[in-house]
Design an enzyme around this catalytic site. Structure first.
Site, PDB file in Angstrom:
ATOM      1  CG  HIS A  49      -5.375   7.766   4.704  1.00 30.36           C
ATOM      2  ND1 HIS A  49      -5.611   7.218   3.348  1.00 30.36           N
ATOM      3  CD2 HIS A  49      -6.400   8.391   5.405  1.00 30.36           C
ATOM      4  CE1 HIS A  49      -6.917   7.473   3.425  1.00 30.36           C
ATOM      5  NE2 HIS A  49      -7.486   8.325   4.451  1.00 30.36           N
ATOM      6  CG  ASP A  74      -1.721   0.947  -3.826  1.00 29.99           C
ATOM      7  OD1 ASP A  74      -1.032   1.434  -2.839  1.00 29.99           O
ATOM      8  OD2 ASP A  74      -3.089   0.753  -3.778  1.00 29.99           O
ATOM      9  CG  ASP A  83      -3.750   2.572   4.716  1.00 35.97           C
ATOM     10  OD1 ASP A  83      -4.492   2.681   5.722  1.00 35.97           O
ATOM     11  OD2 ASP A  83      -3.699   3.459   3.724  1.00 35.97           O
ATOM     12  CG  ASP A 126      -2.024   1.166   1.105  1.00 40.04           C
ATOM     13  OD1 ASP A 126      -2.919   0.885   0.446  1.00 40.04           O
ATOM     14  OD2 ASP A 126      -1.433   2.199   1.723  1.00 40.04           O
ATOM     15  CD  GLU A 184      -0.412   6.120   2.420  1.00 45.67           C
ATOM     16  OE1 GLU A 184      -1.206   6.988   2.003  1.00 45.67           O
ATOM     17  OE2 GLU A 184      -1.152   4.679   2.447  1.00 45.67           O
ATOM     18  CB  ALA A 185       1.741   9.081  -3.399  1.00 44.10           C
TER      19      ALA A 185
HETATM   20  P1  AMP Z   1      -4.205   5.695   0.800  1.00 47.46           P
HETATM   21  O1  AMP Z   1      -3.866   4.370   0.564  1.00 47.46           O
HETATM   22  O2  AMP Z   1      -5.897   5.567   0.960  1.00 47.46           O
HETATM   23  O3  AMP Z   1      -3.785   5.883   2.241  1.00 47.46           O
HETATM   24  O4  AMP Z   1      -4.148   6.800  -0.271  1.00 47.46           O
HETATM   25  C1  AMP Z   1      -2.687   6.508  -0.963  1.00 47.46           C
HETATM   26  C2  AMP Z   1      -2.491   8.132  -1.422  1.00 47.46           C
HETATM   27  O5  AMP Z   1      -3.590   8.734  -2.095  1.00 47.46           O
HETATM   28  C3  AMP Z   1      -2.202   8.928  -0.104  1.00 47.46           C
HETATM   29  O6  AMP Z   1      -0.983   9.165   0.325  1.00 47.46           O
HETATM   30  C4  AMP Z   1      -2.495  10.290  -1.007  1.00 47.46           C
HETATM   31  O7  AMP Z   1      -1.189  10.739  -1.735  1.00 47.46           O
HETATM   32  C5  AMP Z   1      -3.601  10.201  -1.691  1.00 47.46           C
HETATM   33  N1  AMP Z   1      -4.924  10.392  -0.977  1.00 47.46           N
HETATM   34  C6  AMP Z   1      -5.627   9.680  -0.319  1.00 47.46           C
HETATM   35  N2  AMP Z   1      -6.780  10.061   0.296  1.00 47.46           N
HETATM   36  C7  AMP Z   1      -6.508  11.186   0.058  1.00 47.46           C
HETATM   37  C8  AMP Z   1      -7.326  12.524   0.258  1.00 47.46           C
HETATM   38  N3  AMP Z   1      -8.259  12.695   1.005  1.00 47.46           N
HETATM   39  N4  AMP Z   1      -7.169  13.758  -0.144  1.00 47.46           N
HETATM   40  C9  AMP Z   1      -5.877  13.703  -1.149  1.00 47.46           C
HETATM   41  N5  AMP Z   1      -5.090  12.657  -1.542  1.00 47.46           N
HETATM   42  C10 AMP Z   1      -5.268  11.497  -0.788  1.00 47.46           C
HETATM   43 MG    MG Z   2      -2.552   3.786   2.147  1.00 46.88          MG
END
Ligand code: AMP
Ligand code: MG
Length: 331
Positions: A283, A225, A288, A124, A126-127
């Site tokens: 997140h 991803d 995750d 998973d 993160e970005a």
């Molecule tokens: P996640 O695996 O759901 O944590 O999301 C992966 C990446 O998507 C995060 O590190 C963010 O770069 C982007 N992301 C997720 N949720 C949001 C949000 N609510 N607003 C902006 N970017 C998001």
């Molecule tokens: Mg994540």
């Protein structure tokens, strides 16, 4: 006369529409799991000969009985069988049906070629992000976690974890830090993505990936991803998209097909449908991944065959068709 012709024509049109609206949705929304269950119900699964028909009919009756049970009755039955009792009604029913199916059916009767993996590599990313990501925002991977899950024991046997230092937007937004828990300090002292990817591939080799004695499959929560974060990152860095990540198990898709719950398929929603709480901080890539692994583990325990169901082809996500469906479409 003309009026009558128009009236009769109109009636035929309306009846045809009504007929199609009854017929088509059930055909169009069919998925792998429906197909498996239907072929079981009708006893028309490939390989159902040689004594399989009786078993399939018996199973079909059992499924019918389970369908008519209320949640508490299913829960009690699961308890009697010493099975997990948490989850919403659809989950509990599917669990009980799977239990009987596993008891009674051998793979040759089901007629689906099993695709067994010894290990899942749960990932998973993160970005970098902004509160409102503009459409052309270039996300850069800042956290790369992988959990090595043994599909037999469901134990996380090992893990890879690294933060990555972004270069297009080296300064994290306060929103990104708040969302992911990743601080500027963490990424400042981390290697850049190409180095992290090299470390990942070395780690995977050290775990036996590509050696031929164990089978591995990447597992993620949805296609993004791989098709968005990893694909874009590799393009930006000018490195070829790494082969091990071209195909993966989309856990979310399996979850939706298998349990058919009404509760949604966001990570927290899937956990809620299973009666589980999120462990850790949402997140955070590692947390995750832990929770995706828990869902994957539950799916395996409940009898879902977690096969590779998506792949990347020239930057586009494509479904990977299981062998039986391929055969059916060839006929
Ligand atoms: P996640 O695996 O759901 O944590 O999301 C992966 C990446 O998507 C995060 O590190 C963010 O770069 C982007 N992301 C997720 N949720 C949001 C949000 N609510 N607003 C902006 N970017 C998001
Ligand atoms: Mg994540």
């Amino acid at each position: 006369m003309l009026n009558e012709i128009v009236l009769v024509g109109g009636l035929i049109f309306v009846f045809t529409l009504l007929y199609l609206s009854f017929l088509l949705p059930s055909k169009m929304i069919g998925n792998d799991e429906d197909e498996k269950e239907n072929s079981t119900k009708t006893g028309k699964g490939r390989g159902s000969g040689g004594g399989g028909d009786g078993v399939l009919r018996e199973l079909s009756l059992t499924n019918g009985q389970i369908n008519r049970m209320n949640k508490e009755e299913v829960r009690q039955k699961l308890e009697e069988l010493h099975l997990e009792t948490r989850g919403v009604k659809e989950v509990l029913k599917k669990r009980l049906k799977s239990y009987y199916k596993k008891e009674k059916l051998t793979p040759d009767v089901v007629g689906v070629k099993s695709e067994h993996y010894d290990f899942l590599l749960v990932i998973d990313f993160e970005a970098t992000c902004m509160e409102e990501n503009p459409p052309d925002f270039q996300h850069e991977i800042i956290e790369f976690p992988i959990l090595l899950v043994n599909t037999e024991t469901l134990i996380v046997e090992d893990q890879f974890h690294s933060y990555c230092r972004p270069t297009i937007n080296p300064k994290l937004t306060p929103f990104c830090t708040k969302l992911t828990g990743i601080t500027q300090k963490m990424v400042d002292k981390a290697p850049e993505f190409p180095q992290v990817l090299e470390d990942v591939l070395d780690w995977m080799s050290s775990k036996g990936y590509g050696m031929g004695h164990s089978r591995f499959a990447v597992a993620t929560d949805g296609p993004w991803d791989m098709c968005r974060f990893l694909y874009q990152q590799c393009l930006y860095c000018g490195i070829p998209y790494p082969r091990p990540f071209r195909r993966w198990i989309n856990v979310k898709k399996h979850f939706a097909n298998f349990y058919q719950t009404r509760g949604g398929t966001k990570l927290q929603e899937m956990l809620a449908s299973l009666g589980l709480q999120f462990e850790g901080k949402p997140h955070s890539g590692r947390d995750d991944a832990v929770n995706i692994a828990r869902i994957a583990g539950r799916l395996i325990q409940d009898g879902c065959e977690l096969r590779v169901n998506e792949c990347l082809n020239n930057g586009r996500v494509e479904p990977v068709v299981p062998p039986r469906a391929k055969l059916a479409s060839n006929n």
